[in-house]
Design a protein around this motif. Sequence first.
Motif, PDB file in Angstrom:
ATOM      1  N   ARG A   1       0.700  -1.124  -0.028  1.00 20.43           N
ATOM      2  CA  ARG A   1      -0.018   0.020   0.086  1.00 20.43           C
ATOM      3  C   ARG A   1       0.794   1.135   0.026  1.00 20.43           C
ATOM      4  O   ARG A   1       1.537   1.365   0.989  1.00 20.43           O
ATOM      5  CB  ARG A   1      -0.752  -0.186   1.336  1.00 20.43           C
TER       6      ARG A   1
ATOM      7  N   TYR B   1      -5.983   6.089  12.909  1.00 21.13           N
ATOM      8  CA  TYR B   1      -4.750   5.909  12.119  1.00 21.13           C
ATOM      9  C   TYR B   1      -5.580   6.942  10.830  1.00 21.13           C
ATOM     10  O   TYR B   1      -6.496   6.411  10.368  1.00 21.13           O
ATOM     11  CB  TYR B   1      -4.033   4.745  11.618  1.00 21.13           C
TER      12      TYR B   1
ATOM     13  N   GLN C   1      -3.369   7.681   0.573  1.00 20.21           N
ATOM     14  CA  GLN C   1      -3.027   6.316  -0.521  1.00 20.21           C
ATOM     15  C   GLN C   1      -3.112   6.943  -1.901  1.00 20.21           C
ATOM     16  O   GLN C   1      -3.942   7.720  -2.318  1.00 20.21           O
ATOM     17  CB  GLN C   1      -3.939   5.494  -0.380  1.00 20.21           C
TER      18      GLN C   1
ATOM     19  N   HIS D   1      -5.508  -8.182   0.110  1.00 23.94           N
ATOM     20  CA  HIS D   1      -5.166  -8.809   1.462  1.00 23.94           C
ATOM     21  C   HIS D   1      -6.355  -8.649   2.357  1.00 23.94           C
ATOM     22  O   HIS D   1      -7.378  -7.965   1.902  1.00 23.94           O
ATOM     23  CB  HIS D   1      -3.891  -8.209   2.044  1.00 23.94           C
TER      24      HIS D   1
ATOM     25  N   HIS E   1      -7.158  -7.938   6.765  1.00 23.77           N
ATOM     26  CA  HIS E   1      -6.740  -7.732   8.257  1.00 23.77           C
ATOM     27  C   HIS E   1      -7.963  -7.755   9.290  1.00 23.77           C
ATOM     28  O   HIS E   1      -9.130  -7.134   8.837  1.00 23.77           O
ATOM     29  CB  HIS E   1      -5.705  -6.721   8.268  1.00 23.77           C
TER      30      HIS E   1
ATOM     31  N   ARG F   1     -12.056   4.546   3.286  1.00 24.95           N
ATOM     32  CA  ARG F   1     -11.620   5.363   2.403  1.00 24.95           C
ATOM     33  C   ARG F   1     -12.632   6.718   2.005  1.00 24.95           C
ATOM     34  O   ARG F   1     -13.786   6.296   1.902  1.00 24.95           O
ATOM     35  CB  ARG F   1     -11.605   4.854   0.967  1.00 24.95           C
TER      36      ARG F   1
ATOM     37  N   HIS G   1      -9.712  -7.297   0.299  1.00 19.64           N
ATOM     38  CA  HIS G   1      -9.956  -5.804  -0.498  1.00 19.64           C
ATOM     39  C   HIS G   1      -8.329  -5.675  -1.156  1.00 19.64           C
ATOM     40  O   HIS G   1      -7.230  -6.005  -0.659  1.00 19.64           O
ATOM     41  CB  HIS G   1      -9.783  -4.829   0.426  1.00 19.64           C
TER      42      HIS G   1
ATOM     43  N   HIS H   1      -7.065  -2.697  -4.503  1.00 17.93           N
ATOM     44  CA  HIS H   1      -7.335  -1.534  -5.153  1.00 17.93           C
ATOM     45  C   HIS H   1      -6.757  -1.668  -6.711  1.00 17.93           C
ATOM     46  O   HIS H   1      -5.515  -2.176  -6.676  1.00 17.93           O
ATOM     47  CB  HIS H   1      -6.735  -0.089  -4.530  1.00 17.93           C
TER      48      HIS H   1
ATOM     49  N   ASP I   1      -7.226   7.638   3.705  1.00 20.54           N
ATOM     50  CA  ASP I   1      -7.408   6.055   4.441  1.00 20.54           C
ATOM     51  C   ASP I   1      -7.587   6.494   6.148  1.00 20.54           C
ATOM     52  O   ASP I   1      -7.190   7.115   6.564  1.00 20.54           O
ATOM     53  CB  ASP I   1      -6.438   5.018   4.412  1.00 20.54           C
TER      54      ASP I   1
HETATM   55  O1  GTQ Z   1      -5.593  -0.027   1.882  1.00 20.20           O
HETATM   56  O2  GTQ Z   1      -5.727  -1.917   2.912  1.00 20.20           O
HETATM   57  O3  GTQ Z   1      -3.697   3.342   4.914  1.00 20.20           O
HETATM   58  O4  GTQ Z   1      -4.205  -2.482   4.933  1.00 20.20           O
HETATM   59  C1  GTQ Z   1      -3.087   1.016   5.883  1.00 20.20           C
HETATM   60  C2  GTQ Z   1      -3.302  -0.293   5.813  1.00 20.20           C
HETATM   61  C3  GTQ Z   1      -4.476   1.091   3.823  1.00 20.20           C
HETATM   62  C4  GTQ Z   1      -4.992  -0.749   2.595  1.00 20.20           C
HETATM   63  C5  GTQ Z   1      -3.740   1.826   4.715  1.00 20.20           C
HETATM   64  C6  GTQ Z   1      -3.795  -0.929   4.836  1.00 20.20           C
HETATM   65  C7  GTQ Z   1      -4.437   0.040   3.783  1.00 20.20           C
END
Ligand code: GTQ
Length: 348
Positions: free
Chosen positions: A73, A94, A98, A109, A111, A117, A150, A152, A164
């Motif tokens: 990312r 956080y 991006q 990936h 998590h 977004r 997800h 992109h 983000d």
């Molecule tokens: O787009 O999956 O800013 O996993 C930080 C961790 C974006 C993302 C971030 C992430 C992503």
Amino acid sequence: MHAAKPSPEALQQRSDYYQRIGGRHLTPLWEVLGALVPPQPRSPASAHLWRYRELRDQVMEAGRLISAEEAERRVLILENPSLRGQSCITQSLYAGLQLILPGEVAPAHRHTQSALRLVLDGEGAYTAVDGERTTMRRGDFIITPAWTWHDHGNLGNQPVVWLDGLDIPIVRFLDAGFAERSEQCSQTALRPEGDALARYGANMLPLDYQPGPAEPTRVFVYPFERTKAALEGISHGAPDAHQGFKLRYVNPATGASPMPTIGSFAQRLPAGFETRPLRGTDGSVHVCLQGGGEVRVGDQTWRFDESDVFVVPSWQALQLRADRDSLFFSFSDRPVQQALGLWREERL
Ligand code: GTQ
């Protein structure tokens, strides 16, 4: 009644004692009680504003240094100036900017951290969430709930930039982070674009769908067009003195926040309107999507313009003045605080 001041000998004895018990991993509460149980929140975070013009230049430079694929990312973290090195914009949240360039893919990936977004710039990119793509347009609010796959991609010919927002610090605090990468870089589409919005976001629901109270919404995109129409639709009569016209995004199946850890909001201030100061226990991140004016947090003020991002720490009063008709997106940990019975707000 205040206790008498201890003598220098007594203080020395105490300090020796603290030293001795320290060796056994013990420490006296009475030396720290005031800080542990403060009379009101004293956030270590600072208020700050990031100008989009500068953010964009910086992230475009990253675009020349590393590919989205190599970075996984390609994101610049917006670090709170008083929490450097902690990768957070408030104690619990956080935020990052991006960038995805034409032809690039940010590989799939998932998590346990939840992500949102807010699309700021450019056209032609998409996000895919659990097998469905959505085209990203400026002002769209898109979510990737915990443990959803997800990726992109950018099929267009312009750089695309978005903000983000993740609950990374909350999951870190709870030591509950898991993540995995997919073998498939880009998810195969399992459903056509628009399926989730039609199924879950049209004031109707599938007959056999019974979501749990904290389940994230299946609606993973809230198009800006609809948000703008809703804010315009409620813009009659006097605006609320502290908030103007403001709505919260919800899971339409439950009325709860779209995701359990991050609350999100859309706000409209008519040209010339100035809000009264308002403070809440939830530190919040704000993006100006349209308009411009002045933001005051405590005794600091900034001018804001389109796409600028600012952070308001817990319990610091926020005041906004719109010089032009202005729209804002914001997010905070409010649903967490509400679920725990902690959230408070004060209208000043
Ligand atoms: O787009 O999956 O800013 O996993 C930080 C961790 C974006 C993302 C971030 C992430 C992503």
